[in-house]
Design a protein around this motif. Structure first.
Motif, mmCIF file in Angstrom:
data_model
loop_
_atom_site.group_PDB
_atom_site.id
_atom_site.type_symbol
_atom_site.label_atom_id
_atom_site.label_comp_id
_atom_site.label_asym_id
_atom_site.label_seq_id
_atom_site.Cartn_x
_atom_site.Cartn_y
_atom_site.Cartn_z
ATOM 1 N N HIS A 60 0.834 -1.191 0.000
ATOM 2 C CA HIS A 60 0.000 0.000 0.000
ATOM 3 C C HIS A 60 0.880 1.257 0.000
ATOM 4 C CE1 HIS A 60 -2.803 -3.084 1.575
ATOM 5 N NE2 HIS A 60 -3.734 -2.358 0.977
ATOM 6 N N HIS A 277 -6.415 -11.848 4.648
ATOM 7 C CA HIS A 277 -5.676 -10.756 5.301
ATOM 8 C C HIS A 277 -5.726 -10.839 6.813
ATOM 9 C CE1 HIS A 277 -4.929 -9.004 1.437
ATOM 10 N NE2 HIS A 277 -6.224 -8.859 1.191
ATOM 11 N N HIS A 301 -3.383 -1.731 5.312
ATOM 12 C CA HIS A 301 -4.725 -1.385 4.872
ATOM 13 C C HIS A 301 -5.082 0.030 5.306
ATOM 14 C CE1 HIS A 301 -5.534 -5.514 3.604
ATOM 15 N NE2 HIS A 301 -4.865 -5.879 4.683
ATOM 16 N N SER A 308 -5.611 -7.421 10.983
ATOM 17 C CA SER A 308 -4.889 -7.369 9.709
ATOM 18 C C SER A 308 -3.399 -7.103 9.890
ATOM 19 C CB SER A 308 -5.500 -6.308 8.787
ATOM 20 O OG SER A 308 -5.413 -5.019 9.368
#
Length: 407
Positions: A60, A277, A301, A308
């Motif tokens: 990410h 996840h 995330h 997670s």
């Protein structure tokens, strides 16, 4: 795919690594795969090797920003990005395994300078593949719900990046010939095949003129892939599978049913699951270990859930006994440190972590004199919750235990 030498050949200090591994496993309730008391008693133990396998690698934007920050500190990396410090905490475990398997979920950019994109259609820096190699991974599964985010071009760019880094791969392909060629690695003289399948592709469909682009899950396709691997000489077959519901720590009915069909209808020796996840249980079905979900290896995330950030590296000890493979399962709880967002005054809570880091929980608690009370409490929670989840389908009765216990 690149054909690489066996890990025994690539690592010149095999004896030293073996000694280190023996020390790592000392004190565990179950003995190691070779030279153990059980082997001596049985008298029929043959070849042996270890496998480390972890969950989703999904980069990410916050992780890319961290890699930029770290590159400034280390003076390393490519195009101003160094992902090595983020994942360094798990290297001692991954690099000790005879075979290390990752799951590469996103699409890699063709250029280390981008462009990069995040959810819902990922394009991530290819520099992460170099880090995957550097921490000790040998091969990655690439069939995921994001495989077709950018079509055939995205598949090609991803596999090119893994090739350039020297990491083998399976699950998606650039040609029909590549798709048909089993991914087989020589591990201490044992031919080990890795298969990779995914259940769906976020609404994208596999092009009719390129049905080989990515492997879609069906028991028929899995059986056929195993048969090709066996025909090509595989002694052991490991299945990486992208399945289940995201952020659900309990395997769903589809997972449970398919796991039993795989165990009963195929000769696959180990099933490694990801996609949720979050950590899901492990279970032994007949002689087949199934890790339903290993959580995130590394991800960040948009809204971390607490679960997670927790993950697990599965550690599997294969020993040949009387012409069959005995597999003993262990686990290494991991945790992703995430810096908190500053408040309206730019302040963060005292004692907060400053960087995104992947942590081997037991090792951090054992060796981390500089840990804050907050970190110690969070790591202990991660270990205990991961352990509880892994064992909640009775795997403890089949010998599942931590590679290293909670200090």
């Amino acid at each position: 795919m690149n054909r690489r030498p066996s890990r025994t050949t690539r690592r010149s200090r095999t004896g030293i690594a073996g000694t280190a591994l023996a020390a790592l496993l000392a004190g565990a309730a179950a003995c190691g795969p070779s030279g153990s008391d059980d082997d001596t008693a049985d008298g029929d133990a043959g070849r042996s090797f270890t496998v480390a396998a972890a969950g989703d690698i999904l980069i990410h934007p916050e992780l890319t920003e961290q890699a930029g920050k770290d590159a400034k500190e280390t003076g390393k990396g490519v195009a101003g990005l160094d992902f090595d410090p983020i994942m360094a905490g798990i290297k001692p475990v991954i690099s000790k395994a005879d075979l290390a398997i990752c799951h590469f979920e996103p699409v890699a950019s063709a250029s280390p300078k981008g462009p990069f994109e995040s959810f819902p259609a990922f394009i991530v820096p290819p520099q992460i593949t170099t880090t995957i190699k550097n921490i000790g991974y040998d091969t990655c599964s690439t069939a995921s719900n994001h495989s077709l985010d950018h079509g055939a071009t995205g598949v090609t760019n991803t596999l090119n990046a893994l090739d350039k880094a020297g990491v083998k791969h399976t699950g998606s392909a650039r040609s029909a010939a590549e798709a048909q060629k089993p991914n087989i690695l020589d591990v201490k003289g044992v031919k080990v095949a890795q298969l990779s399948f995914a259940g769906g592709f976020n609404g994208h469909t596999i092009p009719e003129n390129k049905p080989w682009l990515v492997n879609q899950t069906s028991i028929r396709a899995i059986k056929a892939a195993e048969q090709r691997a066996r025909k090509a000489g595989a002694d052991v077959v490991i299945l990486s599978i992208h399945w289940g519901r995201e952020h659900q720590p309990t395997p769903n009915a589809v997972q449970l049913d398919l796991a039993r069909r795989i165990a009963k209808q195929t000769g696959i020796n180990l099933v490694i699951g990801h996609h949720a996840h979050v950590v899901q249980p492990m279970e032994k079905i007949g002689d087949t270990w199934v890790a339903y979900g290993l959580g995130n290896q590394i991800a960040r995330h948009e809204v971390p859930s607490g679960l997670s950030e927790e993950g697990v590296t599965g550690w599997f000890e294969f020993t040949e006994r009387g012409g069959t493979w005995d597999v003993r399962a262990k686990y290494v709880p991991t945790f992703i440190d995430i810096p908190p967002d500053p408040d309206e005054n730019g302040a963060v809570p005292k004692g907060s972590v400053k960087d995104h880091r992947l942590v081997d929980v037991a090792a951090a608690l054992r060796d981390g004199d500089g840990l804050s009370a907050q970190q110690r409490a969070r790591y202990r929670l991660a270990f205990e919750r991961t352990e509880g989840t892994l064992l909640n389908r009775g795997a403890g009765q089949d010998g599942l235990e931590p590679l290293n216990p909670l200090p």
